[in-house]
Scaffold this active site. Structure first.
Site, short mmCIF file in Angstrom:
data_model
loop_
_atom_site.label_atom_id
_atom_site.label_comp_id
_atom_site.label_asym_id
_atom_site.label_seq_id
_atom_site.Cartn_x
_atom_site.Cartn_y
_atom_site.Cartn_z
N HIS A 184 -4.41 -1.03 -10.78
CA HIS A 184 -4.61 -0.74 -9.35
C HIS A 184 -4.05 -1.96 -8.64
O HIS A 184 -4.77 -2.89 -8.26
CB HIS A 184 -6.09 -0.55 -9.02
CG HIS A 184 -6.36 -0.48 -7.55
ND1 HIS A 184 -5.77 0.44 -6.71
CD2 HIS A 184 -7.19 -1.20 -6.77
CE1 HIS A 184 -6.21 0.25 -5.49
NE2 HIS A 184 -7.07 -0.75 -5.49
N ARG A 213 -4.36 -8.59 -5.22
CA ARG A 213 -5.72 -8.34 -5.72
C ARG A 213 -6.06 -9.30 -6.87
O ARG A 213 -7.17 -9.80 -6.94
CB ARG A 213 -5.84 -6.89 -6.19
CG ARG A 213 -5.69 -5.86 -5.08
CD ARG A 213 -5.79 -4.45 -5.66
NE ARG A 213 -5.55 -3.40 -4.66
CZ ARG A 213 -4.37 -2.97 -4.30
NH1 ARG A 213 -3.27 -3.50 -4.84
NH2 ARG A 213 -4.23 -2.01 -3.41
N ASP A 255 -4.81 5.14 -5.26
CA ASP A 255 -3.33 5.08 -5.23
C ASP A 255 -2.75 6.48 -5.38
O ASP A 255 -1.77 6.86 -4.72
CB ASP A 255 -2.79 4.22 -6.38
CG ASP A 255 -3.48 2.87 -6.47
OD1 ASP A 255 -4.71 2.86 -6.71
OD2 ASP A 255 -2.83 1.84 -6.28
N ARG A 276 -2.90 8.31 -2.16
CA ARG A 276 -1.83 7.85 -1.27
C ARG A 276 -0.49 8.49 -1.69
O ARG A 276 0.29 8.97 -0.87
CB ARG A 276 -1.72 6.33 -1.32
CG ARG A 276 -2.88 5.62 -0.63
CD ARG A 276 -2.93 4.14 -0.96
NE ARG A 276 -3.91 3.45 -0.09
CZ ARG A 276 -4.56 2.36 -0.43
NH1 ARG A 276 -4.34 1.78 -1.62
NH2 ARG A 276 -5.43 1.81 0.41
#
Ligand code: LAC
Length: 316
Positions: free
Chosen positions: A176, A90, A149, A152
């Site tokens: 993140h 990212r 996250d 998840r």
């Protein structure tokens, strides 16, 4: 109240449209505005959503390449920008997305000076910092951060224990991204601290299981991007979940990207990372003082250093 509630979604790609669709099904606002640079794609998405009117709660749906369409928004959700290519981190996206953010955010602030900015584009922690630098009060600039996250993480733990993910309270905090931090010490299942829950259930949960689950969380987006090219549903529900808490003043606690300078000894500069924060109609209402072990604090500081290094390198 008879206040006309309005959300603007900037960027009508897979993420922006997953968010828009969920906002409509939640009957969250009176008006939804869409903005994108691609006028054909934008008009197509607007028409396609409008055509569902018979099946959805009444919501005015408008769209334009011109930011005047966003005027009077209560919440502006920014998803515009490049997404990760397979295998790309990212943070690698920052160069491509930084200049665009510097042009988008002032336009949003101009037409909705009282709005809350919810940043989604990656690298979300740095771009949330960039959005804040546009001169917005810190409580009204929020990054979607590790809300996804943590979902998840909760899914994987719930799956392991065969319980409902909504009964698993578990936080991923920090970036993140690759330097995120799993808060093992504060996991609870049905309100019961996970380690004593396991003893009662005679379920083995070795420490390496926990580390393996955290690694799976960090790998999640890479895996999905390799398989389908992008992520959209989980981030869409995650951001719509945050929008609901804000617009409906739920005062719920979410791990989201906020200015964390001064927390847990993070003092290297202005940096946005995720910590559990209470969200309501005026944005960030407060930051919970979640207990972190010394190891977790060190990992959080490492995450802050990672982000600060990127910000310093770019001189932003
Ligand atoms: C993901 C993207 C939104 O984690 O960063 O799916």
């Amino acid at each position: 109240t008879n206040h006309h509630t309005k959300i603007s979604v900037i960027g009508v790609g897979n993420v922006g449209m997953a968010i828009a669709q969920t906002i409509l099904t939640q009957d969250l606002v009176d008006e939804l505005a869409l903005v994108d640079v691609n006028s054909d794609k934008l008009r197509g998405e607007m028409l396609d959503l409008q055509h569902a009117a018979a099946f959805l709660p009444r919501t005015k749906i408008v769209a334009s390449v011109d930011y005047t369409v966003t005027a009077g928004s209560d919440l502006c959700i920014v998803t515009a920008g490049a997404r990760q290519n397979p295998g790309e981190s990212r943070l690698n996206l920052l160069q491509r997305n930084l200049a665009m953010y510097k042009s988008i955010v002032p336009e949003l602030v101009k037409y909705s000076p009282e709005c809350i900015l919810l940043i989604v584009s990656n690298p979300v922690d740095v771009l949330t910092y960039v959005a804040w630098k546009s001169g917005f009060p810190v409580n009204r600039v929020i990054g979607s951060g590790t809300n996804l996250d943590s979902s998840r993480f909760r899914f994987l733990i719930a799956d392991h224990l065969d319980v409902n993910a909504q009964d698993v309270q578990a936080y991923i905090v920090g970036e993140h991204g690759d330097s995120s931090v799993a808060l093992w010490s504060s996991i609870s299942v049905g309100g019961i601290p996970v380690l004593s829950f396991l003893e009662r259930q005679q379920i083995a949960f070795e420490k390496d299981t926990l580390e393996k689950i955290h690694k799976q969380v960090v790998q999640s987006a890479y895996e999905v991007i390799n398989l389908k090219g992008y992520t959209s549903w989980a981030i869409g529900y995650s951001v719509a979940n945050l929008a609901f808490s804000i617009i409906r003043d739920q005062r719920r606690i979410h791990p989201v990207s906020i200015l964390v300078k001064g927390f847990y000894g993070i003092d290297g500069g202005d940096v946005f990372l995720s910590l559990p924060a209470q969200l309501g109609r005026s944005g960030v209402l407060g930051v919970t003082n979640v207990h972190l072990t010394d190891e977790e604090i060190q990992q959080l500081r490492n995450s802050a250093e990672t982000i600060l290094e990127v910000q310093n390198q770019l001189g932003i």
